[in-house]
Design a protein around this motif. Structure first.
Motif: not given
Ligand code: GUN
Ligand code: ZN
Length: 427
Positions: A7, A9, A17, A19-21, A62, A64, A350, A402
């Protein structure tokens, strides 16, 4: 080139934000040999553009941006949690005695290594840190950061009065030393120099004037200091500089407000001070755990947003109580409640996260360089395990969106969330 699947962020230019799962981050060297983000987005689309690139898959994790700590003191690592009545007794009884030891290069080097290990364990990949008044403390820190290929900023503290033997320097020599350190370290690899008057009460006019002259001569260095943290400190500064309109205005008078100038705290401000911040492009390092611990007060987030100037989050260890960005974001959420006039939550999760990554980078004048994972950014990032503890696992699996996911991480998170910290390796 190398790609990382998980995932993902990131933040858009407005600070929202993205966000791609199921995301993919593609990293590779630029013309300067530095590892940068080459591509980022949804796995299927990005993978199709890079069929040959090997992929490391981190399922359930995740990816990030590395966190950016806008204000911290590496020499105060050992005095975290030192109890005192307030800022000035804390400085006298704990801080200055601890900082005296940094005249010793070997001590500085040992603490710098521990400190950088601790930043990495907590997912902090860049910090603007105080050293001490001893040039050895600056050399030791830069040497350690350079070996690790980190983007780090520090500088020799300037304090030529109202300071005990062992940390007090002398105006002329302190400026000679600062300039020599700028020439030695600024813009070497990913290192940057910050001209660092401790705070106006511990510098003479001559030292502050010299610092302002250095800041003009080297306009892409940083300026790093403290202002308007504590009521006794504000009163003292007003007595010492009776002709300035306000405590903040002392710095303006010596040429110490400009882009890349960063002042910790900025609590006891009026709107004229906030406008001066905006007009000069100066930024605040908001340090909520420190402000709570030392009883300094609460940063006025609404006031800062109303006038509109740059700020980001900081730990301020050792006045601050934690190296963890999750603890700092949580404290910022609490502090944002104080004096809140608008109904609702204090600061969106976020937004808290952005203020400690891309927003902090922007406040440091490093937008699109660090703090984000958009193409072109240096590839400093963290891998977060949202199931790091039983409670985190239970809570994050219940998140409906999210914001709920990020808030669960902020409220319950600590260094256990950071499964790995990946640094952009040059060459
Ligand atoms: N003001 C001057 N020096 C310091 C310091 O070391 N920490 C904090 N929090 N405030 C200061
Ligand atoms: Zn500080």
């Amino acid at each position: 080139m190398q790609a990382y699947r998980g995932s993902l962020l990131r933040f858009d230019p407005a600070g929202r934000p993205v966000y791609d799962e199921d995301g993919l981050l593609v990293v590779g060297p630029d013309a300067d040999g530095r590892q940068r983000v080459q591509d980022a987005g949804a796995y299927a689309a990005v993978a199709a553009r890079h069929p040959q690139v090997p992929v490391t898959h981190w399922p359930g994790r995740i990816i990030a941006p590395g966190f950016v700590d806008m204000h911290i003191h590496y020499p105060q690592t050992d005095i975290i949690g030192a109890p005192a009545d307030g800022l000035l007794p804390w400085l006298e009884n704990y801080t200055f005695p601890a900082e005296t030891r940094f005249a010793d290069k070997a001590h500085s080097a040992e603490v710098a290594e521990f400190f950088l290990d601790e930043l990495m364990r907590n997912g902090v990949t860049t910090s603007l840190t105080f050293a001490t008044s001893h040039p050895e403390s600056v050399d030791a820190f830069f040497e350690a950061a350079q070996r690790r290929r980190l983007r780090m900023i520090t500088g020799k503290v300037l304090q030529d009065r109202h300071s005990p033997d062992g940390v007090r320097d002398e105006a002329e020599q302190s400026l000679i030393d600062s300039e020599a350190l700028i020439r030695k370290w600024h813009n070497v690899d990913r290192l940057g120099y910050a001209i660092t008057p401790r705070f106006a009460p511990t510098s003479t006019d001559a030292q502050l004037r010299g610092a302002g002259e250095l800041a003009a001569k080297y306009p892409d260095t940083w300026i790093h200091s403290h202002v308007a943290e504590n009521k006794d400190e504000v009163r003292w500064a007003r007595e010492l500089f009776p002709h300035a309109r306000s405590y903040l205005d002392v710095y303006a008078g010596f040429g110490l407000m400009r882009e890349r100038a960063v002042y910790a705290h900025c609590i006891h401000f009026d709107d004229d001070d906030r406008r001066l911040m905006r007009e000069t492009g100066t930024a605040t390092a908001v340090s909520p755990t420190s402000n709570l611990f030392l009883g300094s007060g609460f940063f006025d987030f609404e006031g800062a947003d109303r006038v509109g100037y740059h700020y980001g989050l900081a730990s301020d260890v050792g006045g601050g109580t934690s190296f963890s960005p999750f603890t700092t974001m949580m404290a910022a959420y609490y502090a944002g409640r104080e004096g809140q006039t608008k109904p609702g939550i204090s600061i969106a999760p976020s937004q808290l996260w952005w203020r400690h990554t891309a927003g902090a980078a922007r406040a440091l004048g490093l937008e699109s360089v660090i703090g984000n994972l958009q193409p072109g950014c240096e590839a400093d990032f963290v891998v977060i395990n949202p199931k790091a503890t039983p409670l985190l696992s239970r809570k994050t699996s219940l998140a409906a969106n999210l914001e709920e996911l990020l808030f669960a991480l902020i409220v319950l998170g600590d260094d256990r969330l950071i499964e790995r910290t990946v640094i952009s390796q040059a060459g």
